[in-house]
Design a protein around this motif. Structure first.
Motif, mmCIF file in Angstrom:
data_model
loop_
_atom_site.group_PDB
_atom_site.id
_atom_site.type_symbol
_atom_site.label_atom_id
_atom_site.label_comp_id
_atom_site.label_asym_id
_atom_site.label_seq_id
_atom_site.Cartn_x
_atom_site.Cartn_y
_atom_site.Cartn_z
ATOM 1 N N SER A 162 0.806 -1.220 0.000
ATOM 2 C CA SER A 162 0.000 0.000 0.000
ATOM 3 C C SER A 162 0.842 1.276 0.000
ATOM 4 C CB SER A 162 -0.955 0.017 1.199
ATOM 5 O OG SER A 162 -0.214 0.084 2.402
ATOM 6 N N THR A 163 2.164 1.130 0.041
ATOM 7 C CA THR A 163 3.051 2.300 0.016
ATOM 8 C C THR A 163 2.859 3.055 -1.292
ATOM 9 O OG1 THR A 163 4.687 1.104 1.319
ATOM 10 C CG2 THR A 163 5.463 3.069 0.158
ATOM 11 N N PRO A 164 2.684 4.371 -1.221
ATOM 12 C CA PRO A 164 2.574 5.130 -2.475
ATOM 13 C C PRO A 164 3.837 4.992 -3.330
ATOM 14 C CG PRO A 164 1.810 6.450 -0.637
ATOM 15 C CD PRO A 164 2.464 5.220 -0.048
ATOM 16 N N LEU A 165 3.643 4.857 -4.625
ATOM 17 C CA LEU A 165 4.758 4.740 -5.560
ATOM 18 C C LEU A 165 5.772 5.864 -5.353
ATOM 19 C CD1 LEU A 165 6.160 3.542 -8.073
ATOM 20 C CD2 LEU A 165 4.573 4.911 -9.469
ATOM 21 N N LEU A 166 5.301 7.075 -5.112
ATOM 22 C CA LEU A 166 6.204 8.213 -4.919
ATOM 23 C C LEU A 166 7.251 7.936 -3.851
ATOM 24 C CD1 LEU A 166 7.012 11.179 -5.481
ATOM 25 C CD2 LEU A 166 5.353 11.821 -3.716
ATOM 26 N N TYR A 167 6.824 7.348 -2.730
ATOM 27 C CA TYR A 167 7.756 7.085 -1.633
ATOM 28 C C TYR A 167 8.803 6.048 -2.023
ATOM 29 C CZ TYR A 167 4.249 9.507 1.223
ATOM 30 O OH TYR A 167 3.373 10.419 1.747
ATOM 31 N N GLY A 189 4.074 17.092 -3.416
ATOM 32 C CA GLY A 189 3.474 18.425 -3.384
ATOM 33 C C GLY A 189 2.371 18.486 -2.352
ATOM 34 N N CYS A 190 1.245 17.870 -2.682
ATOM 35 C CA CYS A 190 0.083 17.946 -1.797
ATOM 36 C C CYS A 190 -0.247 16.610 -1.144
ATOM 37 C CB CYS A 190 -1.136 18.440 -2.583
ATOM 38 S SG CYS A 190 -1.681 17.278 -3.863
ATOM 39 N N GLY A 191 0.159 15.504 -1.756
ATOM 40 C CA GLY A 191 -0.175 14.189 -1.234
ATOM 41 C C GLY A 191 -1.626 13.796 -1.460
ATOM 42 N N LEU A 192 -2.353 14.617 -2.207
ATOM 43 C CA LEU A 192 -3.782 14.388 -2.431
ATOM 44 C C LEU A 192 -4.146 14.256 -3.911
ATOM 45 C CD1 LEU A 192 -5.070 17.104 0.068
ATOM 46 C CD2 LEU A 192 -4.985 14.628 0.446
ATOM 47 N N VAL A 207 0.273 9.526 -14.168
ATOM 48 C CA VAL A 207 -0.435 9.250 -12.916
ATOM 49 C C VAL A 207 0.184 10.058 -11.784
ATOM 50 C CG1 VAL A 207 -1.074 6.891 -13.610
ATOM 51 C CG2 VAL A 207 1.006 7.268 -12.293
ATOM 52 N N PHE A 208 -0.624 10.290 -10.757
ATOM 53 C CA PHE A 208 -0.130 10.929 -9.532
ATOM 54 C C PHE A 208 0.499 9.831 -8.684
ATOM 55 C CE2 PHE A 208 -3.924 13.838 -10.245
ATOM 56 C CZ PHE A 208 -3.166 14.843 -10.830
ATOM 57 N N SER A 209 1.805 9.823 -8.568
ATOM 58 C CA SER A 209 2.484 8.748 -7.846
ATOM 59 C C SER A 209 2.266 8.830 -6.338
ATOM 60 C CB SER A 209 3.981 8.731 -8.179
ATOM 61 O OG SER A 209 4.618 9.925 -7.777
#
Length: 161
Positions: free
Chosen positions: A18-23, A37-40, A55-57
């Motif tokens: 479930s970890t966001p791809l960005l992390y 940026g916003c995390g949303l 996509v929003f990572s």
């Protein structure tokens, strides 16, 4: 274990699905182009391309990328040899603070891969999910228009030699 293919390199990742791809991109793979940026999913600073879609990572769980191709700004070029779209952003001075630019470029790259010569209206519509607080939108559109021109690829190739 999750297998991530990022910028044509395969990585076996032992992370919470479930970890966001960005992390994962920033913390495990040290690819810092995509920004938090916003995390949303409202600003687009974290935009990457998964498959052929921007996509929003920050919102995408890493498990959703298992076995799918992920591309980040690092895949398009380097400081020494920027890719055609990056070169156009430099030429048009499209970055002011620069925080949104990696996300803007990745969203624009996805558009240019689908549409060789997008209209200004198509560019604006495609970029709508990404925000630039500095207000360089006109220069961003000009940069994408420049990169879409057939000669821009040749200019970038010449700059790399």
């Amino acid at each position: 274990m999750i297998t991530l293919t990022v910028n044509n390199m395969s990585h076996e990742m032992d992370v919470d699905p479930s970890t966001p791809l960005l992390y994962v991109l920033r913390n495990q793979l040290q690819l810092n182009g995509a920004k938090f940026g916003c995390g949303l999913g409202q600003c687009g600073a974290c935009t990457v391309i998964v498959g052929d879609e921007p996509v929003f990572s920050c919102l995408l769980p890493v498990a959703a990328c298992d076995g799918r191709a992920v591309r980040t700004i690092e895949s398009l070029g380097s400081v020494e040899h920027p890719g055609p779209l990056q070169r156009a952003f430099i030429d048009q001075q499209a970055a002011q603070c620069g925080y949104c630019i990696a996300g803007m470029i990745m969203r624009a790259q996805a558009l240019l891969e689908r549409e060789n010569a997008p209209t200004d209206e198509q560019i604006r519509e495609h970029l709508q999910p990404n925000l630039c607080r500095c207000g360089t939108h006109m220069r961003i559109v000009a940069a994408i228009r420049q990169a879409a021109q057939p000669a821009s690829g040749q200019r970038a190739a010449e700059a790399q030699s």
